[in-house]
Design an enzyme around this catalytic site. Structure first.
Site, PDB file in Angstrom:
ATOM      1  N   TYR A 180     -15.133 -77.508  19.327  1.00 17.57           N
ATOM      2  CA  TYR A 180     -15.748 -78.835  19.131  1.00 17.57           C
ATOM      3  C   TYR A 180     -15.203 -79.537  17.887  1.00 17.57           C
ATOM      4  O   TYR A 180     -15.371 -80.743  17.729  1.00 17.57           O
ATOM      5  CB  TYR A 180     -17.282 -78.757  19.025  1.00 17.57           C
ATOM      6  CG  TYR A 180     -18.008 -78.237  20.244  1.00 17.57           C
ATOM      7  CD1 TYR A 180     -17.351 -78.041  21.458  1.00 17.57           C
ATOM      8  CD2 TYR A 180     -19.367 -77.949  20.204  1.00 17.57           C
ATOM      9  CE1 TYR A 180     -18.017 -77.556  22.576  1.00 17.57           C
ATOM     10  CE2 TYR A 180     -20.040 -77.466  21.325  1.00 17.57           C
ATOM     11  CZ  TYR A 180     -19.360 -77.268  22.503  1.00 17.57           C
ATOM     12  OH  TYR A 180     -20.032 -76.792  23.597  1.00 17.57           O
ATOM     13  N   HIS A 232     -16.774 -68.373  24.660  1.00 20.00           N
ATOM     14  CA  HIS A 232     -16.973 -69.731  25.184  1.00 20.00           C
ATOM     15  C   HIS A 232     -16.648 -69.828  26.679  1.00 20.00           C
ATOM     16  O   HIS A 232     -17.403 -70.382  27.464  1.00 20.00           O
ATOM     17  CB  HIS A 232     -16.110 -70.718  24.383  1.00 20.00           C
ATOM     18  CG  HIS A 232     -16.570 -72.136  24.513  1.00 20.00           C
ATOM     19  ND1 HIS A 232     -16.331 -73.070  23.538  1.00 20.00           N
ATOM     20  CD2 HIS A 232     -17.236 -72.795  25.495  1.00 20.00           C
ATOM     21  CE1 HIS A 232     -16.840 -74.240  23.916  1.00 20.00           C
ATOM     22  NE2 HIS A 232     -17.393 -74.087  25.102  1.00 20.00           N
TER      23      HIS A 232
HETATM   24  N1  LIG Z   1     -20.718 -73.548  26.855  1.00 23.40           N
HETATM   25  C1  LIG Z   1     -20.084 -74.588  27.303  1.00 23.40           C
HETATM   26  O1  LIG Z   1     -18.990 -74.491  27.872  1.00 23.40           O
HETATM   27  C2  LIG Z   1     -20.698 -75.956  27.142  1.00 23.40           C
HETATM   28  C3  LIG Z   1     -20.213 -77.030  27.911  1.00 23.40           C
HETATM   29  C4  LIG Z   1     -20.815 -78.273  27.758  1.00 23.40           C
HETATM   30  C5  LIG Z   1     -21.859 -78.422  26.861  1.00 23.40           C
HETATM   31  N2  LIG Z   1     -22.299 -77.362  26.111  1.00 23.40           N
HETATM   32  C6  LIG Z   1     -23.398 -77.519  25.115  1.00 23.40           C
HETATM   33  O2  LIG Z   1     -24.499 -78.118  25.747  1.00 23.40           O
HETATM   34  C7  LIG Z   1     -24.885 -79.286  25.021  1.00 23.40           C
HETATM   35  C8  LIG Z   1     -25.513 -80.293  25.943  1.00 23.40           C
HETATM   36  O3  LIG Z   1     -24.566 -80.853  26.831  1.00 23.40           O
HETATM   37  P1  LIG Z   1     -24.008 -82.354  26.681  1.00 23.40           P
HETATM   38  O4  LIG Z   1     -24.212 -82.759  25.267  1.00 23.40           O
HETATM   39  O5  LIG Z   1     -22.632 -82.374  27.228  1.00 23.40           O
HETATM   40  O6  LIG Z   1     -24.886 -83.186  27.686  1.00 23.40           O
HETATM   41  P2  LIG Z   1     -26.463 -83.429  27.886  1.00 23.40           P
HETATM   42  O7  LIG Z   1     -27.267 -82.835  26.804  1.00 23.40           O
HETATM   43  O8  LIG Z   1     -26.775 -83.121  29.310  1.00 23.40           O
HETATM   44  O9  LIG Z   1     -26.510 -85.018  27.773  1.00 23.40           O
HETATM   45  C9  LIG Z   1     -26.230 -85.688  26.576  1.00 23.40           C
HETATM   46  C10 LIG Z   1     -26.213 -87.174  26.903  1.00 23.40           C
HETATM   47  O10 LIG Z   1     -27.516 -87.564  27.319  1.00 23.40           O
HETATM   48  C11 LIG Z   1     -27.955 -88.682  26.553  1.00 23.40           C
HETATM   49  N3  LIG Z   1     -29.369 -88.485  26.257  1.00 23.40           N
HETATM   50  C12 LIG Z   1     -29.920 -87.471  25.559  1.00 23.40           C
HETATM   51  N4  LIG Z   1     -31.267 -87.626  25.500  1.00 23.40           N
HETATM   52  C13 LIG Z   1     -31.538 -88.768  26.164  1.00 23.40           C
HETATM   53  C14 LIG Z   1     -32.745 -89.462  26.426  1.00 23.40           C
HETATM   54  N5  LIG Z   1     -33.917 -88.994  26.000  1.00 23.40           N
HETATM   55  N6  LIG Z   1     -32.673 -90.617  27.139  1.00 23.40           N
HETATM   56  C15 LIG Z   1     -31.484 -91.085  27.563  1.00 23.40           C
HETATM   57  N7  LIG Z   1     -30.303 -90.482  27.342  1.00 23.40           N
HETATM   58  C16 LIG Z   1     -30.341 -89.321  26.642  1.00 23.40           C
HETATM   59  C17 LIG Z   1     -27.107 -88.690  25.304  1.00 23.40           C
HETATM   60  O11 LIG Z   1     -26.908 -90.021  24.906  1.00 23.40           O
HETATM   61  P3  LIG Z   1     -27.473 -90.562  23.485  1.00 23.40           P
HETATM   62  O12 LIG Z   1     -26.560 -89.967  22.457  1.00 23.40           O
HETATM   63  O13 LIG Z   1     -27.347 -92.043  23.619  1.00 23.40           O
HETATM   64  O14 LIG Z   1     -28.894 -90.100  23.344  1.00 23.40           O
HETATM   65  C18 LIG Z   1     -25.796 -88.051  25.768  1.00 23.40           C
HETATM   66  O15 LIG Z   1     -24.933 -89.037  26.282  1.00 23.40           O
HETATM   67  C19 LIG Z   1     -23.563 -79.728  24.377  1.00 23.40           C
HETATM   68  O16 LIG Z   1     -23.764 -80.688  23.367  1.00 23.40           O
HETATM   69  C20 LIG Z   1     -22.998 -78.411  23.939  1.00 23.40           C
HETATM   70  O17 LIG Z   1     -23.619 -77.995  22.725  1.00 23.40           O
HETATM   71  C21 LIG Z   1     -21.742 -76.139  26.254  1.00 23.40           C
END
Ligand SMILES: NC(=O)c1ccc[n+]([C@@H]2O[C@H](COP(=O)([O-])OP(=O)(O)OC[C@H]3O[C@@H](n4cnc5c(N)ncnc54)[C@H](OP(=O)(O)O)[C@@H]3O)[C@@H](O)[C@H]2O)c1
Length: 267
Positions: A39, A97
């Site tokens: 990241y 990862h």
């Molecule tokens: N292990 C892996 O391979 C892997 C892969 C992907 C992700 N991850 C982890 O999982 C975490 C979560 O996944 P992600 O960040 O990709 O996606 P997510 O949490 O599913 O979605 C984040 C998105 O949702 C929006 N959001 C959040 N709360 C909201 C609300 N209450 N109302 C409206 N929109 C909202 C955010 O926009 P705003 O900023 O405008 O709120 C952002 O664009 C990552 O950050 C990472 O730490 C791990």
């Protein structure tokens, strides 16, 4: 030892954006933070934590070892770099990862290096991410079920990963749902909106409560303080069997994270 049920995701967020997100999250009560070597934000997160004044002992930090660092020669040195960036002497959880593409680094060697990192006190717990049923079975056979603190995988209302979830349940392996909000798409969903209205909640809270109620940990990310704050309240929302069934029907095997050349053959 266990994994916190609610944490902060930080994928894609860097520099001042991630510093502000972490600062706001800590301020509204988050105590678990999920990052990864790839990241490119571990140093920013380390800075935000240091500036927050929140004691290290009350935090749960997770990082993930990138695929280039899975060999025994690289794993511990790379983890030490992560610790230096995060300004800490240990993380709480270190994950593989992604499984080594094409099995280039044998899983046994990576798990051995992780277990050595744990023995050296560099990480309290170890686990895996993006592991399919065969890979998880292999990890359990090599390390023992009790050593695998979690398998962090994509689980959202649109990708419910039922086969893997059933296998993990049967084996007693905890799952962490990543992209529970389908990267924000789920907040527009009409079914989630209807359920949310009934509970005077938000669609994001409904998606997060749906995952929490199945025993998964969640790590939603947000750049907005109000979203960070309201998402955390999902833990107080109790969905009915009817709500859960309506969300179960949204499953459409829609996977968002499947990087070419890296992702395994999914279940
Ligand atoms: N292990 C892996 O391979 C892997 C892969 C992907 C992700 N991850 C982890 O999982 C975490 C979560 O996944 P992600 O960040 O990709 O996606 P997510 O949490 O599913 O979605 C984040 C998105 O949702 C929006 N959001 C959040 N709360 C909201 C609300 N209450 N109302 C409206 N929109 C909202 C955010 O926009 P705003 O900023 O405008 O709120 C952002 O664009 C990552 O950050 C990472 O730490 C791990």
């Amino acid at each position: 030892m266990s994994i916190p049920s609610f944490g902060l995701g930080t994928f894609r967020l860097k520099g001042q954006t991630v510093i502000d997100s972490v600062r706001n999250a800590l301020d509204v009560g988050y105590r678990a933070i999920d990052t990864a070597q790839i990241y490119g934000n571990e140093a920013d997160i380390g800075q935000a934590i240091a500036e927050s004044g929140v004691p290290r002992s009350s935090l749960f930090l997770t990082t993930k070892i990138w695929i280039d660092n899975l060999s025994p020669a690289k794993l511990i040195p790379s983890l030490r770099e992560s610790l230096a960036k995060l300004r800490t002497d240990h993380v709480d959880l270190t994950l593989i990862h992604w499984p080594s593409p094409g099995g280039a680094v044998p899983l046994a060697e990576t798990l051995q290096a992780l277990s050595e990192a744990k023995a050296q006190g560099l990480t309290r717990q170890i686990g895996v991410s993006n592991f399919t049923i065969p890979l998880l079975r292999e990890a359990i056979a090599l390390a023992g079920r009790e050593q695998i603190a979690t398998n962090q995988v994509e689980i959202s209302p649109y990708l419910q990963n039922r086969k893997l979830a059933a296998f993990a349940r049967e084996q007693g392996v905890h799952l962490t749902s990543y992209m529970t909000l389908a990267y924000g798409k789920a907040v527009q969903d009409p079914v989630l909106k209807t359920i949310a209205e009934r509970h005077k909640a938000t669609p994001a809270q409904v998606a997060l409560a749906w995952a929490l109620q199945q025993g998964y940990s969640v790590i939603p990310s947000s750049t907005r303080r109000e979203n960070l704050q309201s998402n955390l309240k999902a833990a107080e929302l109790r969905l009915s069997d009817e709500d859960m069934a309506a969300i179960a029907a949204l499953d459409r095997n829609e996977r968002l994270a499947s990087p070419e050349g890296i992702a395994p053959q999914w279940d």
